[in-house]
Design an enzyme around this catalytic site. Structure first.
Site, PDB file in Angstrom:
ATOM      1  N   GLU A 195       0.843  -1.212   0.000  1.00 40.24           N
ATOM      2  CA  GLU A 195       0.000   0.000   0.000  1.00 40.24           C
ATOM      3  C   GLU A 195       0.870   1.250   0.000  1.00 40.24           C
ATOM      4  OE1 GLU A 195      -3.283  -0.316   2.823  1.00 40.24           O
ATOM      5  OE2 GLU A 195      -4.133  -1.958   1.649  1.00 40.24           O
ATOM      6  N   GLU A 317      -4.765  -8.917  -0.799  1.00 36.97           N
ATOM      7  CA  GLU A 317      -5.590  -8.691   0.408  1.00 36.97           C
ATOM      8  C   GLU A 317      -7.046  -8.624  -0.039  1.00 36.97           C
ATOM      9  OE1 GLU A 317      -4.475  -5.594   3.199  1.00 36.97           O
ATOM     10  OE2 GLU A 317      -2.344  -6.022   2.893  1.00 36.97           O
TER      11      GLU A 317
HETATM   12  O1  AHR Z   1      -5.559  -6.150   6.652  1.00 37.49           O
HETATM   13  C1  AHR Z   1      -5.431  -5.022   7.441  1.00 37.49           C
HETATM   14  C2  AHR Z   1      -4.718  -3.913   6.703  1.00 37.49           C
HETATM   15  O2  AHR Z   1      -5.463  -3.512   5.599  1.00 37.49           O
HETATM   16  C3  AHR Z   1      -3.378  -4.252   6.106  1.00 37.49           C
HETATM   17  O3  AHR Z   1      -2.364  -4.192   7.035  1.00 37.49           O
HETATM   18  C4  AHR Z   1      -3.219  -3.181   5.080  1.00 37.49           C
HETATM   19  O4  AHR Z   1      -2.376  -3.554   4.018  1.00 37.49           O
HETATM   20  C5  AHR Z   1      -4.639  -2.895   4.646  1.00 37.49           C
HETATM   21  O5  AHR Z   1      -4.911  -1.541   4.644  1.00 37.49           O
END
Ligand code: AHR
Length: 515
Positions: A195, A317
């Protein structure tokens, strides 16, 4: 032209006639697509966040919780049964605060820090590189390391790769040997930051592109280890981020570009994980299946700059994100997982499978005790969530040939633009066995589905059939009721002249295998 119109008319009449006695019809094209569903679509994500690592995966060798060299035995066994193909670590946002040297060497001498992303909890670094890579090795999981660009240095990242993968005579490889690991590990996937547009450094895509090239230059292949470098990609609808990275990094060492997509409708009111109205249920499913549009649009951008498909898309994610469970640390993102989450997982897989021409990995957040987890733990107790059961039932699709299908079913309208199909499907074939997974999203009604194949003899015998369902979509497994939601044998199917007729109970997921 005339012929295709006639065929369409015949198909329409066929569907109308069969739909008359069925709620949905599914036609599976068993000649095959030649496309394999990469097993990495079933990837996991482990982050130093809340009780994911400590209390979740790791309790330490001296713990009273039964463990194998410090790893919780119950969790270890559950992950083994799940056939986890790949696991990302150590974050997430945590990765860009992580200095790997803090987590090597004698445990009592390791640095301790405050986990500033996640509630300021003490991080004693007792779980570090050796603990993660050894766990992966013991479970046959491919490790996916997320490197620190945000607050780290090129030297630090470069040394880490050398420490893990070099067999040469060098101070980094010798340090690893001194810490008890003679042979280098195999590490394939390496993420250059996380990110980068947010917690990983608040960068622009142009600035990050330059950093990727600089950091990537010093991540070397030692011996026969081959790194697969992943660029920190976009979130949700940020197609410009993908565009700039594709422009700047295609053929510049980027093997994969990541994407993050969470099933959250309103970040300021995420809603409770276990109490929701029927309307909220359908809204969440609608948000989950919107990932199809998001994937399609990122892939369109990628196709434009990389028609040969050199760069893969990795959804590293994804999952539901609700309010934390009452009474738990807001920074630890601990949530329960109900049948609604199971539905989100199943519908998401059905979509991911369709896009595997470009989508080569997906990692649900997170494996234990955080967001849409597979497993929840409480001291010595552990439960498997309904989401775990979907991953386990669907693992027949790992590395199987994807069989395209047409599914005609009604849709349920909700407050969002995308209506939710009542019935959904994935079909695949592996070693001659056809696996069909079916979803009925309807909360109240069972759905009679006719499944037919292009070739009459493609599927004539069921070898096994299981269902995941529960009387109430709000049901979940907790430590006092660990088996409220679990798969059961499924018998509600029969062969008819037209095909396999299956009656799906309300809010259910059914997996049928046969030949
Ligand atoms: O999954 C929780 C958080 O969400 C992670 O650390 C981040 O990459 C995303 O914003």
């Amino acid at each position: 032209m005339k012929l295709s119109k006639t065929i369409s008319a015949v198909v329409a009449v066929f569907c109308a006639v069969t739909l008359y006695s069925q709620d949905a019809t599914i036609r599976i094209h068993d000649e095959g697509t030649g496309n394999t569903i990469p097993k990495e679509i079933y990837g996991q994500f482990s982050e130093h966040l809340g009780r994911c690592i400590y209390g979740g995966l790791w309790v330490g060798k001296d713990s009273e919780v039964p463990n194998i060299e410090g790893y919780r035995k119950d969790v270890f066994d559950a992950l083994k049964a799940l056939k986890v193909p790949v696991m990302r670590w150590p974050g997430g946002c945590f990765a860009d605060d992580y200095h790997w040297m803090d987590g090597i060497g004698p445990q009592e001498q390791r640095a301790y820090i405050s986990n500033n992303n996640w509630g300021g909890t003490l991080e004693d670094n007792s779980f570090g590189t050796h603990e993660f890579l050894n766990l992966c090795e013991m479970l046959g999981i491919e490790p996916y390391i997320s490197g620190n660009v945000g607050s780290g240095s090129v030297e630090e990242m470069s040394d880490w790769v050398e420490y893990m993968t070099s067999d040469a005579k060098s101070s980094m490889a010798d340090l690893r040997r001194a810490n008890g690991r003679e042979e280098p590990w195999k590490v394939k996937y390496f993420g250059i930051g996380n990110e980068a547009w947010g917690c990983g450094g608040n960068m622009t895509p142009e600035y990050y592109s330059d950093l990727f090239r600089r950091y990537g230059t010093y991540l070397r292949n030692y011996g026969d280890n081959r790194l697969y470098k992943v660029a920190s990609g976009a979130s949700d609808y940020d197609y410009n981020w993908t565009k700039v990275l594709m422009q700047n990094l295609t053929r510049k060492g980027m093997n994969g570009i990541s994407l993050h997509y969470y099933t959250v409708i309103d970040w300021s009111r995420k809603g409770a994980a276990t109490s929701f109205s029927d309307k909220e249920y359908y809204n969440i499913l609608s948000k989950a299946i919107e990932v199809e549009d998001v994937l399609r649009r990122h892939i369109e951008v990628m196709d434009q700059y990389d028609p040969q498909g050199r760069v893969d898309l990795l959804l590293d994610e994804w999952g539901t994100w609700f309010e934390v469970e009452p009474g738990t640390n807001p920074g630890h993102l601990y949530q329960q997982s109900t049948m609604r989450d199971a539905m989100v997982a199943a519908l998401s897989f059905d979509i991911f499978h369709k896009y595997t021409r470009r989508l080569k990995m997906a990692n649900i957040a997170q494996v234990v005790n955080v967001l849409q987890s597979m497993i929840l733990t409480d001291e010595t107790r552990m439960v498997l969530t309904p989401t775990y059961h979907v991953f386990e039932m669907y693992n027949v699709h790992q590395d199987a040939e994807y069989l395209a299908s047409d599914c005609i079913s009604a849709k349920t309208k909700c407050d969002r633009k995308i209506a939710v199909p009542e019935v959904d499907v994935t079909a695949s074939r592996k070693d001659g066995v056809v696996n069909i997974s079916l979803v009925n999203t309807s909360l109240k009604d069972s759905r009679k589905v006719l499944v037919s194949f292009d070739s009459v003899k493609a599927f004539t015998k069921v070898a096994s059939a299981r269902v995941l369902t529960s009387a109430d979509v709000h049901d979940f497994n907790d430590f006092d009721h660990p088996e409220s939601v679990k798969p059961a044998e499924f018998k509600d199917y029969k062969f008819t002249k037209a095909g396999l007729e299956v009656t799906l109970p309300p809010c259910s997921i059914v997996c049928i295998s046969g030949k």
